[in-house]
Design a protein around this motif. Structure first.
Motif, PDB file in Angstrom:
ATOM      1  N   GLY A 116      -8.132  -3.078 -86.678  1.00 53.81           N
ATOM      2  CA  GLY A 116      -7.714  -1.841 -86.028  1.00 53.81           C
ATOM      3  C   GLY A 116      -7.642  -1.896 -84.528  1.00 53.81           C
ATOM      4  N   SER A 117      -8.378  -2.811 -83.903  1.00 54.89           N
ATOM      5  CA  SER A 117      -8.342  -2.971 -82.452  1.00 54.89           C
ATOM      6  C   SER A 117      -8.921  -4.331 -82.094  1.00 54.89           C
ATOM      7  CB  SER A 117      -9.145  -1.877 -81.748  1.00 54.89           C
ATOM      8  OG  SER A 117     -10.546  -2.063 -81.948  1.00 54.89           O
ATOM      9  N   ALA A 118      -8.618  -4.785 -80.883  1.00 57.20           N
ATOM     10  CA  ALA A 118      -9.205  -6.045 -80.417  1.00 57.20           C
ATOM     11  C   ALA A 118     -10.724  -5.918 -80.307  1.00 57.20           C
ATOM     12  CB  ALA A 118      -8.606  -6.423 -79.065  1.00 57.20           C
ATOM     13  N   ALA A 119     -11.196  -4.762 -79.873  1.00 56.53           N
ATOM     14  CA  ALA A 119     -12.634  -4.566 -79.700  1.00 56.53           C
ATOM     15  C   ALA A 119     -13.384  -4.698 -81.024  1.00 56.53           C
ATOM     16  CB  ALA A 119     -12.899  -3.206 -79.068  1.00 56.53           C
ATOM     17  N   ILE A 120     -12.853  -4.086 -82.081  1.00 54.66           N
ATOM     18  CA  ILE A 120     -13.494  -4.192 -83.395  1.00 54.66           C
ATOM     19  C   ILE A 120     -13.371  -5.617 -83.931  1.00 54.66           C
ATOM     20  CG2 ILE A 120     -13.529  -3.322 -85.753  1.00 54.66           C
ATOM     21  CD1 ILE A 120     -14.457  -1.288 -83.697  1.00 54.66           C
ATOM     22  N   TYR A 121     -12.230  -6.233 -83.700  1.00 57.33           N
ATOM     23  CA  TYR A 121     -12.022  -7.636 -84.086  1.00 57.33           C
ATOM     24  C   TYR A 121     -13.101  -8.522 -83.468  1.00 57.33           C
ATOM     25  CZ  TYR A 121      -9.457 -12.128 -84.292  1.00 57.33           C
ATOM     26  OH  TYR A 121      -9.078 -13.431 -84.508  1.00 57.33           O
ATOM     27  N   ILE A 122     -13.363  -8.314 -82.190  1.00 57.50           N
ATOM     28  CA  ILE A 122     -14.394  -9.091 -81.485  1.00 57.50           C
ATOM     29  C   ILE A 122     -15.775  -8.784 -82.054  1.00 57.50           C
ATOM     30  CG2 ILE A 122     -15.567  -9.334 -79.252  1.00 57.50           C
ATOM     31  CD1 ILE A 122     -12.704  -8.853 -78.011  1.00 57.50           C
ATOM     32  N   ARG A 123     -16.057  -7.524 -82.278  1.00 58.29           N
ATOM     33  CA  ARG A 123     -17.367  -7.143 -82.830  1.00 58.29           C
ATOM     34  C   ARG A 123     -17.639  -7.849 -84.155  1.00 58.29           C
ATOM     35  NH1 ARG A 123     -18.042  -1.227 -85.059  1.00 58.29           N
ATOM     36  NH2 ARG A 123     -16.962  -2.261 -86.792  1.00 58.29           N
ATOM     37  N   GLU A 124     -16.616  -7.956 -84.983  1.00 57.04           N
ATOM     38  CA  GLU A 124     -16.784  -8.563 -86.301  1.00 57.04           C
ATOM     39  C   GLU A 124     -16.982 -10.072 -86.232  1.00 57.04           C
ATOM     40  OE1 GLU A 124     -17.064  -6.697 -89.127  1.00 57.04           O
ATOM     41  OE2 GLU A 124     -17.100  -5.120 -87.604  1.00 57.04           O
ATOM     42  N   ARG A 125     -16.687 -10.682 -85.095  1.00 55.40           N
ATOM     43  CA  ARG A 125     -16.795 -12.131 -84.974  1.00 55.40           C
ATOM     44  C   ARG A 125     -17.956 -12.589 -84.108  1.00 55.40           C
ATOM     45  NH1 ARG A 125     -12.277 -10.634 -86.690  1.00 55.40           N
ATOM     46  NH2 ARG A 125     -10.877 -11.981 -87.901  1.00 55.40           N
ATOM     47  N   LEU A 126     -18.684 -11.664 -83.545  1.00 56.05           N
ATOM     48  CA  LEU A 126     -19.847 -12.009 -82.738  1.00 56.05           C
ATOM     49  C   LEU A 126     -21.125 -11.582 -83.464  1.00 56.05           C
ATOM     50  CD1 LEU A 126     -18.724 -11.132 -79.087  1.00 56.05           C
ATOM     51  CD2 LEU A 126     -18.603 -13.325 -80.305  1.00 56.05           C
ATOM     52  N   PRO A 127     -22.276 -12.093 -83.047  1.00 58.04           N
ATOM     53  CA  PRO A 127     -23.538 -11.683 -83.678  1.00 58.04           C
ATOM     54  C   PRO A 127     -23.728 -10.175 -83.615  1.00 58.04           C
ATOM     55  CG  PRO A 127     -23.877 -13.574 -82.235  1.00 58.04           C
ATOM     56  CD  PRO A 127     -22.473 -13.117 -82.004  1.00 58.04           C
ATOM     57  N   LYS A 128     -24.421  -9.634 -84.607  1.00 60.27           N
ATOM     58  CA  LYS A 128     -24.620  -8.183 -84.681  1.00 60.27           C
ATOM     59  C   LYS A 128     -25.323  -7.628 -83.450  1.00 60.27           C
ATOM     60  CE  LYS A 128     -24.522  -7.627 -89.700  1.00 60.27           C
ATOM     61  NZ  LYS A 128     -25.257  -7.139 -90.901  1.00 60.27           N
ATOM     62  N   SER A 129     -26.131  -8.443 -82.787  1.00 58.03           N
ATOM     63  CA  SER A 129     -26.867  -7.962 -81.617  1.00 58.03           C
ATOM     64  C   SER A 129     -26.025  -7.942 -80.346  1.00 58.03           C
ATOM     65  CB  SER A 129     -28.122  -8.809 -81.391  1.00 58.03           C
ATOM     66  OG  SER A 129     -27.772 -10.149 -81.077  1.00 58.03           O
ATOM     67  N   ALA A 130     -24.819  -8.538 -80.384  1.00 61.09           N
ATOM     68  CA  ALA A 130     -23.938  -8.496 -79.215  1.00 61.09           C
ATOM     69  C   ALA A 130     -23.536  -7.045 -78.944  1.00 61.09           C
ATOM     70  CB  ALA A 130     -22.704  -9.353 -79.440  1.00 61.09           C
ATOM     71  N   ARG A 131     -23.497  -6.664 -77.685  1.00 58.49           N
ATOM     72  CA  ARG A 131     -23.297  -5.267 -77.290  1.00 58.49           C
ATOM     73  C   ARG A 131     -21.873  -5.112 -76.730  1.00 58.49           C
ATOM     74  NH1 ARG A 131     -28.465  -4.408 -73.547  1.00 58.49           N
ATOM     75  NH2 ARG A 131     -28.162  -2.189 -74.048  1.00 58.49           N
ATOM     76  N   ILE A 132     -20.951  -4.768 -77.594  1.00 64.66           N
ATOM     77  CA  ILE A 132     -19.524  -4.779 -77.246  1.00 64.66           C
ATOM     78  C   ILE A 132     -19.137  -3.504 -76.497  1.00 64.66           C
ATOM     79  CG2 ILE A 132     -17.206  -5.169 -78.113  1.00 64.66           C
ATOM     80  CD1 ILE A 132     -19.256  -7.368 -78.832  1.00 64.66           C
ATOM     81  N   VAL A 133     -18.441  -3.701 -75.388  1.00 65.52           N
ATOM     82  CA  VAL A 133     -17.944  -2.583 -74.580  1.00 65.52           C
ATOM     83  C   VAL A 133     -16.481  -2.844 -74.252  1.00 65.52           C
ATOM     84  CG1 VAL A 133     -18.207  -1.224 -72.466  1.00 65.52           C
ATOM     85  CG2 VAL A 133     -20.232  -2.253 -73.551  1.00 65.52           C
TER      86      VAL A 133
END
Length: 216
Positions: A116-133
């Motif tokens: 749905g977005s680049a931001a969500i794409y990134i969130r799904e590929r990084l560790p759960k503890s990564a703090r995406i902004v």
């Protein structure tokens, strides 16, 4: 703060280094470490000629992640998968994405991934503890490097992490004339990202330059 920039030798990465390295240590990362070193030296020299002392060094993308308190993914969407899959160490770090998935077919259009977005794409590929902004999405890339240009834009900031969002908004306040606004959770990032192709079309069709967003 230490700001690590993955893909730091592009216009956004080098521009952010020019505008932030007199306030924070900037670590420019690249797949080509020699290129990153050259870009960091250029940053230091350019600012020195203006009487400004800066801290900037060029390293590999992995070293930029390892050393940074905040990581900026200054990458085209097409390079995200290959770059992120080669890197580790994002746990518990604030990760800023200015990435916009854009296609072109005579005009520019929003071309998000299945997530749905680049931001969500990134969130799904990084560790759960990564703090995406999600931030800085609607600023013209080339304008970052033009130190004589005023970045008089509003920056919409999206995140599911309230503390990380606050820290990024403080970082935005360090850049004169930029105004950060809380745009909500990461789910809203698709709306923010999709504004960029609109701005590109407006600029192209109307003979305009540096079209941006301001909310007053």
């Amino acid at each position: 703060m230490k700001i690590g920039i993955v893909g730091g030798t592009g216009e956004i990465g080098e521009g952010m280094a020019l505008r932030l390295s007199h306030l924070h240590e900037v670590i420019l990362g690249s797949r080509d470490e020699a290129k990153a070193y050259t870009a960091s030296e250029c940053t230091i020299t350019t600012l020195k000629e203006r009487g400004i002392t800066s801290i900037c060094r060029g390293v590999s993308n992995q070293e930029a992640v390892d050393a940074g308190d905040i990581i900026v993914l200054a990458l085209p969407f097409a390079h995200l998968e290959s770059t992120l899959s080669s890197l580790t160490g994002f746990e518990d770090k604030i990760v800023i994405t200015p990435v916009n998935p854009i296609g072109r077919a005579g005009h520019f259009y929003y071309n998000p991934p299945e997530e749905g977005s680049a931001a969500i794409y990134i969130r799904e590929r990084l560790p759960k503890s990564a703090r995406i902004v999600s931030a800085f999405n609607n600023i013209a890339a080339h304008k970052w490097k033009d130190l004589d240009a005023t970045l008089d834009y509003t920056v919409a900031v999206c995140s599911d992490d309230a503390e990380a969002k606050s820290i990024v908004m403080e970082l935005i306040h360090d850049l004169p004339n930029l105004t950060p606004l809380d745009a909500g959770p990461l789910a809203v990032s698709s709306i923010v990202e999709s504004v960029t192709p609109l701005l590109l079309n407006l600029a192209k069709l109307n003979g305009m330059r540096d079209v941006g967003v301001q909310f007053r």
